[in-house]
Enzyme design. Structure first.
Site, PDB file in Angstrom:
ATOM      1  CE1 TYR A   1     -13.779   1.772   1.432  1.00  0.00           C
ATOM      2  CE2 TYR A   1     -15.949   0.832   0.735  1.00  0.00           C
ATOM      3  CZ  TYR A   1     -14.739   0.889   0.683  1.00  0.00           C
ATOM      4  OH  TYR A   1     -14.024   0.463  -0.452  1.00  0.00           O
TER       5      TYR A   1
ATOM      6  CE  LYS B   1     -14.147   3.371  -1.925  1.00  0.00           C
ATOM      7  NZ  LYS B   1     -12.941   3.841  -2.407  1.00  0.00           N
TER       8      LYS B   1
HETATM    9  P1  NAP Z   1      -6.202  -3.178  -0.662  1.00  0.00           P
HETATM   10  O1  NAP Z   1      -5.805  -4.584  -0.974  1.00  0.00           O
HETATM   11  O2  NAP Z   1      -6.201  -2.889   0.841  1.00  0.00           O
HETATM   12  O3  NAP Z   1      -5.099  -2.339  -1.199  1.00  0.00           O
HETATM   13  C1  NAP Z   1      -5.179  -0.607  -1.050  1.00  0.00           C
HETATM   14  C2  NAP Z   1      -3.739  -0.204  -0.910  1.00  0.00           C
HETATM   15  O4  NAP Z   1      -3.936   1.343  -0.812  1.00  0.00           O
HETATM   16  C3  NAP Z   1      -2.522  -0.720  -0.031  1.00  0.00           C
HETATM   17  O5  NAP Z   1      -1.564  -1.214  -0.594  1.00  0.00           O
HETATM   18  C4  NAP Z   1      -2.699   0.298   1.028  1.00  0.00           C
HETATM   19  O6  NAP Z   1      -1.178   0.425   1.467  1.00  0.00           O
HETATM   20  C5  NAP Z   1      -2.851   1.546   0.082  1.00  0.00           C
HETATM   21  N1  NAP Z   1      -3.044   2.962   0.875  1.00  0.00           N
HETATM   22  C6  NAP Z   1      -3.818   2.935   1.807  1.00  0.00           C
HETATM   23  N2  NAP Z   1      -3.623   4.061   2.362  1.00  0.00           N
HETATM   24  C7  NAP Z   1      -2.999   4.871   1.366  1.00  0.00           C
HETATM   25  C8  NAP Z   1      -2.387   6.092   1.414  1.00  0.00           C
HETATM   26  N3  NAP Z   1      -2.920   6.946   2.386  1.00  0.00           N
HETATM   27  N4  NAP Z   1      -1.650   6.621   0.605  1.00  0.00           N
HETATM   28  C9  NAP Z   1      -1.300   5.642  -0.482  1.00  0.00           C
HETATM   29  N5  NAP Z   1      -1.514   4.234  -0.443  1.00  0.00           N
HETATM   30  C10 NAP Z   1      -2.369   4.086   0.423  1.00  0.00           C
HETATM   31  O7  NAP Z   1      -7.423  -2.614  -1.177  1.00  0.00           O
HETATM   32  P2  NAP Z   1      -8.257  -3.243  -2.713  1.00  0.00           P
HETATM   33  O8  NAP Z   1      -9.355  -4.123  -2.165  1.00  0.00           O
HETATM   34  O9  NAP Z   1      -7.328  -3.725  -3.552  1.00  0.00           O
HETATM   35  O10 NAP Z   1      -8.986  -1.721  -2.948  1.00  0.00           O
HETATM   36  C11 NAP Z   1      -8.582  -0.607  -3.792  1.00  0.00           C
HETATM   37  C12 NAP Z   1      -9.755   0.462  -3.938  1.00  0.00           C
HETATM   38  O11 NAP Z   1     -10.871  -0.321  -4.440  1.00  0.00           O
HETATM   39  C13 NAP Z   1     -10.073   1.092  -2.801  1.00  0.00           C
HETATM   40  O12 NAP Z   1     -10.304   2.591  -2.773  1.00  0.00           O
HETATM   41  C14 NAP Z   1     -11.245   0.325  -2.116  1.00  0.00           C
HETATM   42  O13 NAP Z   1     -11.923   1.255  -1.163  1.00  0.00           O
HETATM   43  C15 NAP Z   1     -11.794   0.144  -3.795  1.00  0.00           C
HETATM   44  N6  NAP Z   1     -12.883  -0.973  -3.510  1.00  0.00           N
HETATM   45  C16 NAP Z   1     -12.456  -2.463  -2.942  1.00  0.00           C
HETATM   46  C17 NAP Z   1     -13.456  -3.306  -2.974  1.00  0.00           C
HETATM   47  C18 NAP Z   1     -13.138  -4.608  -2.696  1.00  0.00           C
HETATM   48  O14 NAP Z   1     -14.146  -5.554  -2.526  1.00  0.00           O
HETATM   49  N7  NAP Z   1     -11.846  -4.935  -2.448  1.00  0.00           N
HETATM   50  C19 NAP Z   1     -14.719  -2.866  -3.540  1.00  0.00           C
HETATM   51  C20 NAP Z   1     -15.059  -1.614  -3.685  1.00  0.00           C
HETATM   52  C21 NAP Z   1     -14.171  -0.673  -3.716  1.00  0.00           C
HETATM   53  P3  NAP Z   1      -0.604  -0.280   2.609  1.00  0.00           P
HETATM   54  O15 NAP Z   1      -0.903  -1.890   2.105  1.00  0.00           O
HETATM   55  O16 NAP Z   1       0.322   0.118   3.381  1.00  0.00           O
HETATM   56  O17 NAP Z   1      -1.911  -0.169   3.866  1.00  0.00           O
END
Ligand code: NAP
Length: 260
Positions: free
Chosen positions: A161, A165
């Site tokens: 990851y 990133k």
């Molecule tokens: P999340 O709640 O897990 O949501 C991610 C979404 O992406 C889910 O709906 C998932 O679908 C979808 N997804 C996964 N693989 C995919 C694919 N191959 N094609 C299309 N859609 C796909 O994550 P989040 O926390 O909102 O994070 C969103 C972004 O921010 C990510 O890139 C993450 O790495 C980044 N981020 C998050 C945090 C944090 O603290 N939450 C911090 C830093 C960065 P499914 O539900 O079907 O799997």
């Protein structure tokens, strides 16, 4: 804003694609862009999972469609972007947000854990950006925002990851250089701890109740709280504005304190 800038905005297609927008940060970004006046394509793995986000946008008076696509699959990406262009108009804004985690210490990380994470974040952002830039350059205006992470700076158990990133930060800067002359800016947001299913899953994996996990995280964050998806959506909203047209190739850490 100058009259010319206003005129340009009137003629440009205001269509945004947000990947991974069924829930979490992507859903908040999709809703925010819709309230900013964009027609929004809510893209996620499973089309039916996008319905809630689409309904929220429509109930608030906005315009949105649900699109099912795996962003790491070239044919699916081509089909999805074409569908958006046909149904909403040429996409000019792309938010590469879809993401997964497959955490493990290096000695336990499988080939599959590595490939899946690199595939969604890096290959997915590449495929989506390549497909969308064709419309952006044709329109002479565009915005790409990539979701990086504070994990880009290194995080135990996240070799896959953090690599993805950090890679997205280089990707952002290179696209900014290539696409700037077409009126397209490219920036990245590196969130810290944001309350979503992703961080809830991490808490579950290490066996800590989510509330305790959030409290522990907040105690290490200078503003003394964890972040929300709306904190990230607000920064996306800034990057896509006309008045942000001189901001490109940047990574902004949205983490409640300095992170790099
Ligand atoms: P999340 O709640 O897990 O949501 C991610 C979404 O992406 C889910 O709906 C998932 O679908 C979808 N997804 C996964 N693989 C995919 C694919 N191959 N094609 C299309 N859609 C796909 O994550 P989040 O926390 O909102 O994070 C969103 C972004 O921010 C990510 O890139 C993450 O790495 C980044 N981020 C998050 C945090 C944090 O603290 N939450 C911090 C830093 C960065 P499914 O539900 O079907 O799997």
């Amino acid at each position: 804003m100058s009259n010319r800038a206003v005129e340009e905005l009137v003629t440009v297609s205001r269509v945004a694609i947000v990947t991974g927008a069924a829930r979490g940060i992507g859903a908040a970004v999709a809703k925010r862009l819709a309230s900013d006046g964009f027609a929004v394509a809510v893209v996620d793995l499973d089309e039916s999972s996008c319905k809630e986000t689409v309904a929220a946008i429509e109930n608030a008076g906005g315009r949105a469609i649900a699109v099912g696509a795996d962003v790491s699959d070239g044919d699916a990406v081509t089909g999805a972007v074409q569908r958006v262009a046909d149904e909403l108009g040429p996409p000019t804004v792309l938010i590469n947000n879809a993401g997964i985690t497959r955490d493990n210490l290096l000695f336990k990380m499988t080939d599959g854990d590595w490939d899946a994470v690199i595939g969604v974040h890096l290959r997915g952002s590449f495929l989506m950006s390549r497909a969308v830039q064709a419309h952006q350059t044709q329109q002479g205006w565009g915005r790409i925002v990539n979701l990086s992470s504070t994990s880009a700076l290194g995080n135990r158990g996240q070799a896959n990851y953090s690599t993805a990133k950090a890679g997205l930060q280089g990707f952002t800067k290179t696209l900014a250089i290539e696409l700037g002359k077409f009126g397209v800016t490219v920036n990245a947001i590196a969130p810290g701890f944001i309350e979503t299913d992703m961080t809830a899953a991490t808490a579950e994996r290490i066996g800590v109740p989510f509330e305790d996990f959030k409290k522990a995280a907040a105690s290490q964050i200078p503003v003394n709280r964890t972040g929300t998806p709306e904190d990230i959506a607000a920064v996306v909203s800034f990057f896509v504005r006309e008045e942000a047209s001189f901001v490109s190739g940047q990574v902004i850490y949205v983490a409640g304190g300095p992170k790099d």
